[in-house]
Design a protein around this motif. Structure first.
Motif, PDB file in Angstrom:
ATOM      1  N   GLY A 105       0.798  -0.836   0.035  1.00 38.57           N
ATOM      2  CA  GLY A 105      -0.124  -0.141  -0.246  1.00 38.57           C
ATOM      3  C   GLY A 105       0.918   1.157  -0.037  1.00 38.57           C
ATOM      4  N   LYS A 106       2.200   0.712   0.443  1.00 34.34           N
ATOM      5  CA  LYS A 106       2.212   2.370   0.725  1.00 34.34           C
ATOM      6  C   LYS A 106       3.756   2.826  -0.556  1.00 34.34           C
ATOM      7  CE  LYS A 106       4.296   3.166   5.954  1.00 34.34           C
ATOM      8  NZ  LYS A 106       4.739   2.774   7.057  1.00 34.34           N
ATOM      9  N   THR A 109       1.578   4.129  -2.636  1.00 34.14           N
ATOM     10  CA  THR A 109       0.817   6.606  -2.534  1.00 34.14           C
ATOM     11  C   THR A 109       2.640   6.185  -3.450  1.00 34.14           C
ATOM     12  OG1 THR A 109       0.350   5.407  -0.044  1.00 34.14           O
ATOM     13  CG2 THR A 109       0.682   8.047  -0.513  1.00 34.14           C
ATOM     14  N   LYS A 119      -2.589   3.099  -7.801  1.00 27.56           N
ATOM     15  CA  LYS A 119      -3.083   2.662  -6.734  1.00 27.56           C
ATOM     16  C   LYS A 119      -4.507   1.890  -6.445  1.00 27.56           C
ATOM     17  CE  LYS A 119      -2.840   5.159  -2.479  1.00 27.56           C
ATOM     18  NZ  LYS A 119      -2.656   5.605  -1.083  1.00 27.56           N
ATOM     19  N   LYS A 123      -3.337  -2.411  -6.312  1.00 30.94           N
ATOM     20  CA  LYS A 123      -4.210  -3.249  -5.611  1.00 30.94           C
ATOM     21  C   LYS A 123      -4.767  -4.388  -6.385  1.00 30.94           C
ATOM     22  CE  LYS A 123      -6.460  -0.229  -1.758  1.00 30.94           C
ATOM     23  NZ  LYS A 123      -5.805   0.665  -1.667  1.00 30.94           N
TER      24      LYS A 123
ATOM     25  N   ILE B  87      -9.099   4.098   2.210  1.00 30.59           N
ATOM     26  CA  ILE B  87      -8.259   3.567   1.283  1.00 30.59           C
ATOM     27  C   ILE B  87      -6.056   4.028   1.462  1.00 30.59           C
ATOM     28  CG2 ILE B  87      -7.570   2.910  -1.277  1.00 30.59           C
ATOM     29  CD1 ILE B  87     -10.537   3.261  -2.170  1.00 30.59           C
ATOM     30  N   ASP B  91      -3.670   1.646   2.926  1.00 29.67           N
ATOM     31  CA  ASP B  91      -2.217   1.754   2.443  1.00 29.67           C
ATOM     32  C   ASP B  91      -0.442   2.031   3.778  1.00 29.67           C
ATOM     33  OD1 ASP B  91      -3.548   0.315   0.132  1.00 29.67           O
ATOM     34  OD2 ASP B  91      -3.651   2.497  -0.817  1.00 29.67           O
ATOM     35  N   LYS B  97      -6.797  -3.221  10.908  1.00 28.61           N
ATOM     36  CA  LYS B  97      -7.680  -3.864   9.511  1.00 28.61           C
ATOM     37  C   LYS B  97      -8.248  -4.695  10.343  1.00 28.61           C
ATOM     38  CE  LYS B  97      -4.564  -4.094   6.107  1.00 28.61           C
ATOM     39  NZ  LYS B  97      -3.518  -4.480   4.861  1.00 28.61           N
ATOM     40  N   ASP B 124     -10.213  -2.816   3.711  1.00 26.92           N
ATOM     41  CA  ASP B 124     -10.619  -3.615   4.871  1.00 26.92           C
ATOM     42  C   ASP B 124     -10.425  -2.773   6.347  1.00 26.92           C
ATOM     43  OD1 ASP B 124     -10.274  -5.697   2.517  1.00 26.92           O
ATOM     44  OD2 ASP B 124      -7.875  -5.612   3.289  1.00 26.92           O
TER      45      ASP B 124
END
Lengths: 417, 372
Positions: A105-106, A109, A119, A123, B87, B91, B97, B124
């Protein structure tokens, strides 16, 4: 005289020179202890955040460490067409490791700052990659989303390979470094920052000018009036100074809005028609008016303290030598006030250039300054490294102005009182 | 005397420690909205679980919680956030979660939590709270006899001269602009997002807003706080303003202001709650959030503001209890953004689209604004 001069000894038998030095050192140490708290304070709350910001603005190790294998594989890639299977496989392996560490996720970003659209495809890749078969990763990754087969996205990844980069600074002046390493401007409809830098400087300059024009007569009056009147006047100058900035800005909003006090008055005396009320807020005019009023005391006070020290007999002497009121003012009085003007202007200009809350509240779109943009990146895009870069550029600008001022007028000529 | 003051000091210190150590702090958007949350499910939850709940205001975005984490002193437990932020925050590893069906109670009829909510969550870390809507409103007293009815009227400065109040960021503005230029939203605004993801469509949308703002008969006032649009309308600063339907409802029904909303091409959006990872009181926060988003919890907040609860079972509670509004005479269901009368044409704000493209659209949007 012989070369071995007799050393002077103290009563303890220690050479005087040594003893003196010891005392001196002890005194120096004591003096240092006195300033030490201040020094530490400055180090902790001033110097270290600036160094932290500098580091933040160039640090890009997160991406470098996230995709080690990919970047090694990419070294051979020329960036012209889609990378080879080797790069895709390395990317897949790196990516699996990131999923395990919950860091994908980081990465998404960071990559999204570089190029929008990362993004969702990261995912999607996370979901789909669980069912990947071994081998032929290029095809499998490209099948996840069409953007994975767009070479622009792979170029964006490669651009983030170095651990440290100055790309955020380039972005701060609407530029970037393209594939061939040349500096080019971004597309026309995305250029914001240059415009805002110019506007910030312009507004700061005019606010300083307006402050000067208004503060000079006030300060002169303050310095020349008898004590009992000048004290009252001084309170009038200081009272808004003691009022919260937010309160002052909010009261300007009440005064300046279209159904506000000023407009109501103008309509009442018949100067303005009711359906043509003046627009004085949510634009540049509002920023000028509110900022000038708020920063006025910073100009009045240094001017006043300098004017107070000018002996009235000097002006009288000028007049008795045959000067007209204007000549005596221009040739005698004005030059003596220059240190005050310098101090006031520098203060107002530097405060104005970093102003944030007033333009935010009364400025609207056309009164936005660069500091509002820094806040925007702090708050909404969370691109803190870019915000740091712009903050440092602002700081560098202020230092540059200080330096120019020092060269032109001399910093010793500043007087605050 | 000295002893007494010492004692007092210790007491204050002890109190401040104890009050922070077991209360749950919720950060939300303030004004009528926080009020509805506090009265609707905050206070009942606090009473039921015996956990005090503090409410603090913030103006959206993740910067504050990110700064709290960076400084090593997190003070918030639960945050009320936009979909996009759930979101991005998930992230970044800022939020807990969820194990959805385990962490959240089932509906009274036994429907599992994951089935009781309207759609699945965007990340999540998110649990649904309310559905709200971006609509626009006008001042019924000053608009004249010809009233605006469609989204096109919002951009029509010939029929309705005067300034418009719009949200300061691009979100919802670009969707609205495309709908006003004649793009039929389609099911949930699908067509709009298809167009917006192409540079041509996005540019057209931004141009449309720019034209409105530069129009000498129009002009724009940008707002950021939810309480501002009704205020701007009542002050006469603008003739029409976009805003959140609950805020307009509150001004209209709660305070008796002569405001009217237009639901054409409304932007339907969800609001979520998240639990901060490593917050001061994570365990209690999990209990509190489960209670607040339960069937009766979510139905409770609709007593105070016209936002629709996320749970289908909560809607049933409201329907059975009409008139549900706190004044005891206003029916709530027709005020909800999900009511069939209000959803004839709507755009479902797409969080993934905004998470993907938010910063690029933001740049273009700010560039447009800086040229005004």
């Amino acid at each position: 005289m012989s070369s071995e001069t007799q050393q002077i000894l103290t009563t303890d038998g220690i050479p005087l020179e040594v003893s003196l030095k010891k005392v001196e050192r002890r005194n120096k140490f004591k003096a240092f202890l006195l300033v030490a708290p201040l020094l530490f304070f400055l180090l902790i709350v001033y110097i270290s955040p600036i160094i932290g910001m500098l580091f933040n603005s160039v640090d890009d190790r997160m991406v470098t460490n996230a995709l080690p294998k990919t970047f090694v594989a990419m070294e051979k890639w020329d960036g012209k067409e889609l990378p080879s299977e080797e790069v895709f496989e390395a990317f897949y392996i790196d990516f699996q490791k990131l999923i395990e560490e919950e860091k994908e996720g980081k990465l998404s970003t960071q990559l999204n700052y570089e190029k929008n659209g990362f993004k969702s495809i990261i995912k999607k890749l996370r979901r789909k990659s669980k069912s990947f078969e071994e081998g032929n990763y290029k095809e499998q990754i490209m099948a996840v989303h069409e953007r994975w087969s767009d070479v622009e996205y792979w170029r964006a990844i490669k651009r983030r390979a170095p651990s440290y980069s100055y790309s955020k600074y380039l972005k701060g002046v609407d530029m970037y470094q393209n594939q061939e390493g040349k500096f080019v401007q971004v597309e026309e409809d995305r250029r914001i920052y240059k415009k805002l830098w110019v506007r910030t400087l312009k507004i700061a300059f005019y606010v300083t000018l307006f402050c000067f024009l208004m503060a000079y007569p006030i300060a002169h009056l303050l310095a020349t009036l008898p004590m009992k009147y000048s004290n009252l006047l001084m309170i009038c100058v200081l009272l808004p100074f003691w009022t919260s900035l937010l309160v002052r800005t909010a009261s300007w909003m009440i005064l300046l809005q279209q159904q506000g006090v000023v407009n109501d008055f103008l309509v009442w005396i018949g100067l303005v028609a009711d359906d043509e009320r003046l627009v004085m807020m949510y634009n540049e005019t509002g920023t000028y008016i509110a900022m000038t009023q708020i920063l006025l005391p910073f100009m009045v006070l240094p001017l006043y303290s300098v004017m107070k020290t000018i002996s009235p007999s000097l002006v009288r002497a000028g007049k008795s030598l045959g000067g007209t009121p204007f000549t005596t003012f221009w040739k005698v009085y004005f030059p003596l006030t220059i240190p005050g003007i310098g101090a006031g202007s520098l203060l107002v200009f530097i405060l104005a250039i970093g102003y944030y809350i007033t333009p935010e509240l009364v400025g609207g779109a056309s009164g936005t300054l660069i500091s509002n943009m820094i806040a925007y990146h702090m708050k909404y895009t969370l691109d803190w490294s870019f915000a740091s870069a712009m903050g440092l550029m602002l700081l560098a600008g202020v230092l540059a102005i200080y330096w120019v001022y020092n060269k032109l007028v001399g910093i010793d000529n500043i007087k605050l009182g | 005397m000295r002893k007494l003051s010492k004692l007092l000091l210790t007491l204050v210190f002890a109190l401040s420690i104890s009050s922070t150590s077991y209360a749950v702090t919720v950060a939300s958007w303030g004004g009528a909205y926080t009020e509805s949350q506090k009265l609707g499910y905050g206070d009942p939850t606090a009473k039921k679980l015996g956990i005090p709940i503090n409410w603090v205001d913030y103006s959206g975005g993740l910067s504050e919680i990110k700064a709290q984490k960076a400084a090593g002193k997190i003070t918030w437990d639960i945050i009320d956030v936009f979909a996009m932020d759930t979101i991005n925050g998930c992230d970044e590893g800022l939020f807990v979660k969820f194990d959805f069906d385990k962490d959240f109670p089932a509906a009274p009829d036994g429907t599992k939590a994951s089935k009781d909510f309207f759609t699945s969550m965007p990340s999540d870390c998110a649990v649904g709270n309310i559905l709200y809507s971006w609509t626009y409103a006008y001042n019924d007293k000053t608009i004249g006899s010809n009233k605006p009815k469609t989204i096109k009227d919002f951009f029509d400065t010939k029929k309705f001269p005067g300034k418009r109040g719009i949200y300061k960021s691009a979100m919802h503005n670009v969707e609205m602009a495309l709908a006003a230029s004649g793009t039929k939203p389609g099911k949930g605004g699908k067509n709009i997002y298809k167009k917006l993801s192409k540079a041509k469509g996005l540019d057209a949308a931004i141009k449309k807003v720019e034209a409105l703002c530069k129009d000498p008969n129009g002009g724009c006032v940008f707002w950021s706080a939810g309480a501002k649009p009704p205020e701007l309308l009542m002050q006469g600063e603008v003739v029409m303003a976009t805003g959140w339907n609950g805020r307009f409802f509150n001004a209209e029904v709660g305070e008796g202001a002569p405001l009217k909303q237009v639901w054409d091409a409304q932007g339907l959006d969800y609001q979520y709650m998240v639990v901060v990872k490593g917050g001061p009181n994570e365990a209690d926060a999990m209990k509190a959030i489960a209670q607040m988003t339960s069937t009766e919890g979510l139905a409770g907040s609709a007593k105070y503001i016209a936002y629709a609860p996320w749970r289908k079972s909560s809607l049933k509670v409201i329907e059975a209890g009409e008139p549900w509004y706190k004044d005891g005479k206003t029916a709530m269901m027709t005020q909800m953004p999900t009511h069939p009368n209000n959803t004839k044409s709507y755009i479902l704000i797409d969080p993934l689209f905004w998470a993907d493209n938010g910063s690029e659209i933001g740049e273009k949007w700010e560039a447009m604004k800086s040229g005004l």
